[in-house]
Scaffold this motif. Sequence first.
Motif, PDB file in Angstrom:
ATOM      1  N   GLU A 267      -1.782   1.804  -7.310  1.00  0.00           N
ATOM      2  CA  GLU A 267      -1.719   0.705  -6.349  1.00  0.00           C
ATOM      3  C   GLU A 267      -0.659   1.014  -5.304  1.00  0.00           C
ATOM      4  N   VAL A 268      -0.987   0.721  -4.060  1.00  0.00           N
ATOM      5  CA  VAL A 268      -0.015   0.816  -2.974  1.00  0.00           C
ATOM      6  C   VAL A 268       0.497  -0.599  -2.715  1.00  0.00           C
ATOM      7  N   ILE A 269       1.800  -0.795  -2.941  1.00  0.00           N
ATOM      8  CA  ILE A 269       2.402  -2.124  -2.830  1.00  0.00           C
ATOM      9  C   ILE A 269       3.175  -2.225  -1.517  1.00  0.00           C
ATOM     10  N   GLU A 270       2.927  -3.299  -0.800  1.00  0.00           N
ATOM     11  CA  GLU A 270       3.644  -3.566   0.449  1.00  0.00           C
ATOM     12  C   GLU A 270       4.010  -5.043   0.487  1.00  0.00           C
ATOM     13  N   LYS A 271       5.303  -5.314   0.621  1.00  0.00           N
ATOM     14  CA  LYS A 271       5.814  -6.688   0.615  1.00  0.00           C
ATOM     15  C   LYS A 271       5.372  -7.434  -0.645  1.00  0.00           C
ATOM     16  N   GLY A 272       5.386  -6.709  -1.750  1.00  0.00           N
ATOM     17  CA  GLY A 272       5.080  -7.321  -3.038  1.00  0.00           C
ATOM     18  C   GLY A 272       3.607  -7.502  -3.334  1.00  0.00           C
ATOM     19  N   GLN A 273       2.728  -7.081  -2.409  1.00  0.00           N
ATOM     20  CA  GLN A 273       1.289  -7.252  -2.593  1.00  0.00           C
ATOM     21  C   GLN A 273       0.576  -5.902  -2.542  1.00  0.00           C
ATOM     22  N   ALA A 274      -0.457  -5.771  -3.347  1.00  0.00           N
ATOM     23  CA  ALA A 274      -1.254  -4.543  -3.323  1.00  0.00           C
ATOM     24  C   ALA A 274      -2.119  -4.528  -2.067  1.00  0.00           C
ATOM     25  N   ILE A 275      -2.014  -3.452  -1.295  1.00  0.00           N
ATOM     26  CA  ILE A 275      -2.846  -3.309  -0.098  1.00  0.00           C
ATOM     27  C   ILE A 275      -3.904  -2.226  -0.292  1.00  0.00           C
ATOM     28  N   GLU A 276      -3.809  -1.492  -1.394  1.00  0.00           N
ATOM     29  CA  GLU A 276      -4.811  -0.481  -1.716  1.00  0.00           C
ATOM     30  C   GLU A 276      -4.716  -0.144  -3.197  1.00  0.00           C
ATOM     31  N   ARG A 277      -5.867   0.125  -3.782  1.00  0.00           N
ATOM     32  CA  ARG A 277      -5.945   0.651  -5.136  1.00  0.00           C
ATOM     33  C   ARG A 277      -6.770   1.928  -5.087  1.00  0.00           C
ATOM     34  N   PHE A 278      -6.483   2.859  -6.000  1.00  0.00           N
ATOM     35  CA  PHE A 278      -7.316   4.057  -6.036  1.00  0.00           C
ATOM     36  C   PHE A 278      -7.252   4.729  -7.403  1.00  0.00           C
ATOM     37  N   VAL A 279      -8.295   5.510  -7.664  1.00  0.00           N
ATOM     38  CA  VAL A 279      -8.413   6.321  -8.876  1.00  0.00           C
ATOM     39  C   VAL A 279      -8.673   7.750  -8.428  1.00  0.00           C
TER      40      VAL A 279
END
Length: 313
Positions: A267-279
């Motif tokens: 997960e890419v976290i920005e300002k405490g929120q996930a903005i992208e997920r990847f496998v």
Amino acid sequence: MERKEGLALGPTSPILNLNGIPTLFRDGANGDCFWQEPHGSWRPVQDDGLYAVEAECLALHNDLAVKIFGDIKRYHALLHIAPPFLNQAGLNSEAAMGRDAFEAALVKLASFPDLNRLLYLYDSRVLVSAIQECTKEVSQLTGEFYRIFNLEPFFTPGIPQEDGTRWSTSPTVTMLFSTLGFLFIRLHSLLDYVAKLAREVECMPTNFSSYPKLASSNFLFGGRKRLKLNNTAGTLFEACAEVAEIEVVRNLLIHDGLLDDTPKAYEVIEKGQAIERFVLMPDRKNGQFERFRNRHRFYGREDRINLRLMTLC
């Protein structure tokens, strides 16, 4: 975002996206994404060919009857007098009949017109049915992968997450990878079923004085070089990167372990929120996983399978 199973599509219905971040239906759909049908399954907004495959398979059922009987009317004339167990016993759970009882019943029906043609037709149609059902499974598994990927928490809910890229392993991630792995296995099963059907059509018997065995019984996609259709453009038997990937991933999962020693979802976290997920998928070159001695899971290319899984399904 909560999953609203079985509800009619509305403004607040979730749309599943390839980057793992769901959006709302009222915000529109961009590119490949999934929405939930009223009965609960997740289907791609764009046509994935599921219904086209179903239509082709329905036509194939009739085509096989014409090929085996020479005339569809000849086959239809037998349907109202043929015992139901002929197309059920030994093929599906609708016939409560054992092997010995089936054999004895066939002896009693020895004089039934075109008995062996009927038996062979029903056996051949199982190959078409397998393609139909496997295609449905692939569609359902793809939707389930993106449901987990978009809607289920990778990490313990409610715990603040620092900005940056983080990975998680958890029961949710285990289920995500299990779904992905089984999807590749069923994609390869679909290749096997198509190869079996091609083999059967190419080797179809003309003598029905006895009950024929299927020529495709021990035939698999790996033996496709023996098919006349092999390397034919526009078929699954032509060389292509997608088929090569399905083969190599399936073989890894069946014979050589997991896609990752510890399955991880990022997960890419920005300002405490996930903005992208990847496998991530291991690096491949010339259709094979890149290898050095005993190691064959390198991730230098950061291949995000979630962004291109739809091209395989």
